[in-house]
Design a protein around this motif. Structure first.
Motif, short mmCIF file in Angstrom:
data_model
loop_
_atom_site.label_atom_id
_atom_site.label_comp_id
_atom_site.label_asym_id
_atom_site.label_seq_id
_atom_site.Cartn_x
_atom_site.Cartn_y
_atom_site.Cartn_z
N PHE A 1 15.47 58.79 -31.03
CA PHE A 1 14.99 57.66 -30.23
C PHE A 1 15.97 57.36 -29.10
N LYS A 2 17.26 57.34 -29.41
CA LYS A 2 18.27 57.10 -28.37
C LYS A 2 18.21 58.17 -27.28
N ALA A 3 17.98 59.41 -27.70
CA ALA A 3 17.89 60.50 -26.73
C ALA A 3 16.71 60.29 -25.78
N SER A 4 15.62 59.75 -26.31
CA SER A 4 14.42 59.56 -25.49
C SER A 4 14.59 58.45 -24.45
N THR B 1 17.28 68.37 -28.68
CA THR B 1 17.36 69.74 -29.21
C THR B 1 18.54 69.87 -30.16
N VAL B 2 19.68 69.28 -29.80
CA VAL B 2 20.87 69.34 -30.64
C VAL B 2 20.63 68.60 -31.96
N VAL C 1 17.52 76.82 -33.93
CA VAL C 1 18.74 77.50 -33.47
C VAL C 1 18.48 78.19 -32.15
N ALA C 2 17.32 78.85 -32.02
CA ALA C 2 16.97 79.54 -30.78
C ALA C 2 16.91 78.57 -29.60
N ALA C 3 16.43 77.36 -29.84
CA ALA C 3 16.33 76.36 -28.78
C ALA C 3 17.73 75.94 -28.31
N VAL C 4 18.66 75.77 -29.25
CA VAL C 4 20.04 75.43 -28.87
C VAL C 4 20.68 76.57 -28.11
N LEU C 5 20.47 77.81 -28.58
CA LEU C 5 21.05 78.97 -27.91
C LEU C 5 20.54 79.11 -26.48
N SER C 6 19.27 78.82 -26.27
CA SER C 6 18.71 78.94 -24.93
C SER C 6 19.42 78.00 -23.96
N LEU C 7 19.87 76.83 -24.49
CA LEU C 7 20.63 75.90 -23.66
C LEU C 7 22.08 76.37 -23.52
N VAL D 1 18.76 65.59 -19.82
CA VAL D 1 19.73 65.06 -20.78
C VAL D 1 19.03 64.71 -22.08
N SER D 2 17.87 64.05 -21.97
CA SER D 2 17.09 63.67 -23.15
C SER D 2 16.70 64.89 -23.96
#
Length: 336
Positions: free
Chosen positions: A21-24, A37-38, A55-61, A31-32
């Motif tokens: 929620f904070k991220a949104s 993703t993290v 994990v793949a989503a974090v790696l892409s970043l 940034v959100s």
């Protein structure tokens, strides 16, 4: 105790939703998205390894542009430092390690890892302790070990000049070993010794594994050990190249007594890790011949040390010191 664990999982799930929620609320969509993703890849869900697509989503970043990668690493380390949950900490470290593993071994953007070179224990997890119960404390010991292992890997990468943890670095094929051998021949003995000592420290850290090896059955710990095993193979390859060069006929004959004693000490340190490494990886294979190479080189170095004329030595100013009148060679090697 079962009810207490269930309550903890519920509280953890609420914390994860709060973090999302904070991220949104961020005014910047990028940034959100990065923060969300993290969080999704490092949930409080106990003992479960992160889903592959998370994990793949974090790696892409983490493998993206310098700004994106730095932001991803910043959020991972921020979450790592805030949590007192061993599972969240392990998942954060696992994600950071994944980024390290998949970068190019010749990545010149070492600024990405510059936070690692501010000193030992840069992750500040040497005192990490999840004291929820005895099992959580055992998992905490894996957090401390994993963090120290990643720190030492980055320190070694800094010393070697390229990222040691890298999946794009192929195993030690004969062709690759020949290429490395040529590079080793061009290096000075002092540089090779310094690098070998740093690599020995890496092996010692990997082998300093927690005593609760039974926790490897846990999916998350299993993935952690599997990732560290990739680093271990790379370290072995680098060690083999330097030991082969320093122990070669061309190089060993020109080594000073000081270099010989340092080499003998490094070889002893590496050999001392063998049993613990075998216990950790449950693999006694010796395809690269390291555990055969070490004792052969030790014997050769000891022969060179004994064969050299240590009865006297020259010090600046031309004075001769009768070392053998003071103590025997065996006593000297024992001290060293």
């Amino acid at each position: 105790m079962g009810q207490r664990k269930k309550l903890r999982d519920i509280v953890g799930a609420v914390k994860d939703r709060g973090s999302l929620f904070k991220a949104s609320l961020s005014a910047k969509p990028a940034v959100s998205a990065t923060r969300a993703t993290v969080v999704r890849a490092t949930t409080h869900k106990s003992a479960a390894a992160p889903a592959e697509h998370r994990v793949a989503a974090v790696l892409s970043l983490g493998l993206g542009s310098g700004i994106t990668a730095s932001a991803c690493i910043w959020y991972l380390t921020a979450r790592l430092h805030r949590t007192r949950n061993a599972f969240v900490a392990l998942k954060c470290l696992f994600a950071l390690h994944g980024i390290m593993i998949h970068r190019s071994p010749h990545d010149q953007n070492l600024r990405l890892y510059s936070f690692a070179f501010e000193g030992k224990n840069f992750l500040s997890l040497c005192k990490f302790n999840d004291d929820f119960d005895e099992e959580a404390k055992e998992y905490s010991s894996w957090v401390r070990w994993y963090a120290a292992t990643l720190e030492q890997s980055l320190i070694a990468s800094h010393a070697l000049g390229y990222v040691l943890s890298s999946s794009s670095s192929s195993p030690c094929s004969q062709a690759k070993r020949e290429y490395k051998r040529e590079r080793m021949r061009a290096a000075t003995s002092s540089d090779l010794m310094r690098e070998l000592e740093v690599l020995a420290s890496s092996l010692e850290q990997v082998s300093d594994v927690p005593g609760s090896l039974h926790l490897r059955k846990n999916d998350l710990v299993y993935e952690v050990v599997r990732s560290v095993c990739q680093d271990y193979r790379m370290i072995r390859c680098e060690v083999c190249s330097r030991v082969e060069e320093l122990g070669s006929e061309e190089r060993s004959g020109s080594l000073s007594f000081g270099h010989l004693t340092r080499l003998q000490s490094a070889l002893e340190r590496i050999e001392g890790c063998r049993e613990r490494l075998a216990s950790l990886f449950v693999n006694k294979a010796n395809a690269d011949g390291l555990w055969d190479l070490i004792p052969r080189t030790k014997e050769k170095v000891l022969g060179l040390m004994r064969g050299g004329d240590q009865s006297s030595t020259v010090v600046p100013g031309g004075a001769w010191l009768p070392w053998r009148d003071r103590f025997s060679f065996n006593a000297l090697t024992t001290v060293l």
